[in-house]
Design a protein around this motif. Structure first.
Motif, PDB file in Angstrom:
ATOM      1  N   GLY A  21     -21.558   1.590   7.465  1.00  0.00           N
ATOM      2  CA  GLY A  21     -21.900   3.087   7.455  1.00  0.00           C
ATOM      3  C   GLY A  21     -21.442   3.605   7.448  1.00  0.00           C
ATOM      4  N   ASP A  22     -20.939   4.864   8.625  1.00  0.00           N
ATOM      5  CA  ASP A  22     -20.461   6.095   8.576  1.00  0.00           C
ATOM      6  C   ASP A  22     -19.174   5.801   8.920  1.00  0.00           C
ATOM      7  N   ILE A  23     -18.973   4.590   9.676  1.00  0.00           N
ATOM      8  CA  ILE A  23     -17.819   4.259  10.366  1.00  0.00           C
ATOM      9  C   ILE A  23     -16.448   3.356  10.018  1.00  0.00           C
ATOM     10  N   GLY A  24     -15.249   4.368   9.696  1.00  0.00           N
ATOM     11  CA  GLY A  24     -14.716   3.328   9.135  1.00  0.00           C
ATOM     12  C   GLY A  24     -13.341   2.670   9.842  1.00  0.00           C
ATOM     13  N   TYR A  25     -11.975   1.805   9.801  1.00  0.00           N
ATOM     14  CA  TYR A  25     -11.506   1.248  11.086  1.00  0.00           C
ATOM     15  C   TYR A  25     -10.400   1.117   9.655  1.00  0.00           C
ATOM     16  N   LEU A  26      -9.099   1.078  10.037  1.00  0.00           N
ATOM     17  CA  LEU A  26      -8.424   0.959   9.214  1.00  0.00           C
ATOM     18  C   LEU A  26      -7.115   0.950   9.989  1.00  0.00           C
ATOM     19  N   HIS A  27      -6.213  -0.660   9.563  1.00  0.00           N
ATOM     20  CA  HIS A  27      -5.380  -1.392  10.838  1.00  0.00           C
ATOM     21  C   HIS A  27      -4.085  -2.019   9.756  1.00  0.00           C
ATOM     22  N   GLY A  28      -3.560  -1.718  10.327  1.00  0.00           N
ATOM     23  CA  GLY A  28      -1.270  -2.140   9.743  1.00  0.00           C
ATOM     24  C   GLY A  28      -1.475  -0.878   8.884  1.00  0.00           C
ATOM     25  N   ALA A  43     -12.871   5.971  12.491  1.00  0.00           N
ATOM     26  CA  ALA A  43     -13.276   7.736  11.833  1.00  0.00           C
ATOM     27  C   ALA A  43     -14.663   7.711  11.550  1.00  0.00           C
ATOM     28  N   LYS A  44     -15.325   8.265  12.261  1.00  0.00           N
ATOM     29  CA  LYS A  44     -16.906   8.857  11.523  1.00  0.00           C
ATOM     30  C   LYS A  44     -16.629   9.322  10.384  1.00  0.00           C
ATOM     31  N   PHE A  45     -16.990   9.430   9.152  1.00  0.00           N
ATOM     32  CA  PHE A  45     -17.299   9.639   7.718  1.00  0.00           C
ATOM     33  C   PHE A  45     -18.632  11.429   8.232  1.00  0.00           C
ATOM     34  N   ASN A  46     -19.679  10.801   8.421  1.00  0.00           N
ATOM     35  CA  ASN A  46     -20.598  12.008   7.829  1.00  0.00           C
ATOM     36  C   ASN A  46     -20.894  12.415  10.232  1.00  0.00           C
ATOM     37  N   ASP A  47     -20.068  12.724  10.715  1.00  0.00           N
ATOM     38  CA  ASP A  47     -19.537  13.372  11.570  1.00  0.00           C
ATOM     39  C   ASP A  47     -19.285  14.791  11.578  1.00  0.00           C
ATOM     40  N   PRO A  48     -20.236  15.851  10.879  1.00  0.00           N
ATOM     41  CA  PRO A  48     -18.825  17.164  10.427  1.00  0.00           C
ATOM     42  C   PRO A  48     -18.407  18.037  12.043  1.00  0.00           C
ATOM     43  N   ASN A  49     -18.454  17.097  13.328  1.00  0.00           N
ATOM     44  CA  ASN A  49     -18.358  17.835  14.675  1.00  0.00           C
ATOM     45  C   ASN A  49     -16.972  16.662  14.952  1.00  0.00           C
ATOM     46  N   ASP A  50     -16.793  15.512  13.888  1.00  0.00           N
ATOM     47  CA  ASP A  50     -15.703  14.791  14.231  1.00  0.00           C
ATOM     48  C   ASP A  50     -14.785  14.289  13.278  1.00  0.00           C
ATOM     49  N   ARG A  51     -14.062  15.521  12.254  1.00  0.00           N
ATOM     50  CA  ARG A  51     -13.784  15.358  11.896  1.00  0.00           C
ATOM     51  C   ARG A  51     -11.975  14.795  11.768  1.00  0.00           C
ATOM     52  N   LYS A  52     -11.942  13.734  12.816  1.00  0.00           N
ATOM     53  CA  LYS A  52     -10.291  13.016  13.045  1.00  0.00           C
ATOM     54  C   LYS A  52     -10.012  11.822  12.927  1.00  0.00           C
ATOM     55  N   TRP A  53      -9.223  11.534  12.691  1.00  0.00           N
ATOM     56  CA  TRP A  53      -8.976   9.765  12.609  1.00  0.00           C
ATOM     57  C   TRP A  53      -8.699   9.514  14.256  1.00  0.00           C
TER      58      TRP A  53
END
Length: 87
Positions: A21-28, A43-53
């Motif tokens: 969906g609009d949540i991404g996961y990155l590892h290693g 990170a939440k890609f579609n949340d304009p108030n939370d643009r951070k990893w």
């Protein structure tokens, strides 16, 4: 559990990434300064108030550890790491 908020994670290659969906996961991955990495971010890609990893605090016995050239996928409610190189 989210432990730390960062605008960016360290530069890397050969990392695993999965989005649901609009949540991404990155590892290693691999970084020439640090070698093979074992950190995990979300990170939440579609949340304009939370643009951070967000650095995820990994806990438990069956953690993937330091990996590169691996993949992430999901099954039911689990995020699963497949394959990879440890060095």
């Amino acid at each position: 559990e989210r432990a730390e908020v960062r605008k960016f994670f360290s530069p890397r290659q050969a990392f695993a990434f999965y989005n649901q969906g609009d949540i991404g996961y990155l590892h290693g991955g691999y970084n020439s300064d640090e070698g093979v990495l074992n950190d995990m971010y979300t990170a939440k890609f579609n949340d304009p108030n939370d643009r951070k990893w967000h650095l995820i605090k990994q806990q438990g016995k069956n953690l993937p550890g330091k990996l590169r050239y691996h993949s992430l996928t999901t099954y039911l409610f689990y995020l699963i790491c497949v394959g990879g190189q440890k060095n």
